[in-house]
Design an enzyme around this catalytic site. Structure first.
Site, PDB file in Angstrom:
ATOM      1  N   CYS A   1      31.796  -0.208  33.189  1.00 45.00           N
ATOM      2  CA  CYS A   1      32.047   1.118  33.774  1.00 45.00           C
ATOM      3  C   CYS A   1      30.759   1.937  33.890  1.00 45.00           C
ATOM      4  O   CYS A   1      30.202   2.363  32.885  1.00 45.00           O
ATOM      5  CB  CYS A   1      33.080   1.824  32.893  1.00 45.00           C
ATOM      6  SG  CYS A   1      33.311   3.561  33.252  1.00 45.00           S
TER       7      CYS A   1
ATOM      8  N   CYS B   1      30.939   5.395  32.415  1.00 43.47           N
ATOM      9  CA  CYS B   1      30.883   5.307  30.950  1.00 43.47           C
ATOM     10  C   CYS B   1      29.435   5.265  30.478  1.00 43.47           C
ATOM     11  O   CYS B   1      29.052   5.978  29.547  1.00 43.47           O
ATOM     12  CB  CYS B   1      31.620   4.067  30.452  1.00 43.47           C
ATOM     13  SG  CYS B   1      33.395   4.064  30.761  1.00 43.47           S
TER      14      CYS B   1
END
Length: 112
Positions: free
Chosen positions: A33, A36
């Site tokens: 991600c 993230c």
């Protein structure tokens, strides 16, 4: 608080958060991600600024699918705030350090 106090949690040790009598902030993320990765420094900064008043951890959703499902994590990053083992706040998406600190503030009055 230093980086060593940001613990990695999974199904084997997450009961530590669920049994904790104080305030905890747990970030659910995935290695693949990009948001993230981009927002991780903000989470770490918030954890450092909050100091020893809270327990801080991270959960890799790919390594903890049971926890991910249990807490209804359908997108990452997600931050759950726990107080006395119960989820009191759910933050979805990337958050700045100040947003995280402001979100936790109402729950810290007993912890400080």
């Amino acid at each position: 608080m230093n980086a060593e106090k940001i613990f990695l949690y999974d199904e084997d040790n997450f009961a530590e958060i669920e049994r904790y009598d104080g305030v905890a902030m747990v970030r659910f993320y995935a290695d693949w991600c990009k948001p993230c990765h981009d927002s991780e420094p903000f989470f770490d900064t918030a954890a450092l600024q909050l100091g020893d008043n809270i327990k801080v951890g991270k959960v890799n959703t790919l390594l903890a699918p049971v926890l991910t499902a249990k807490y209804g994590i359908w997108g990452v990053p997600n931050v759950l705030v726990f107080k006395k083992g119960q989820v009191v706040k759910h933050l979805t998406g990337p958050q700045s350090a100040s947003m995280l600190i402001n979100a936790l503030s109402p729950y810290l009055s007993d912890a400080i």
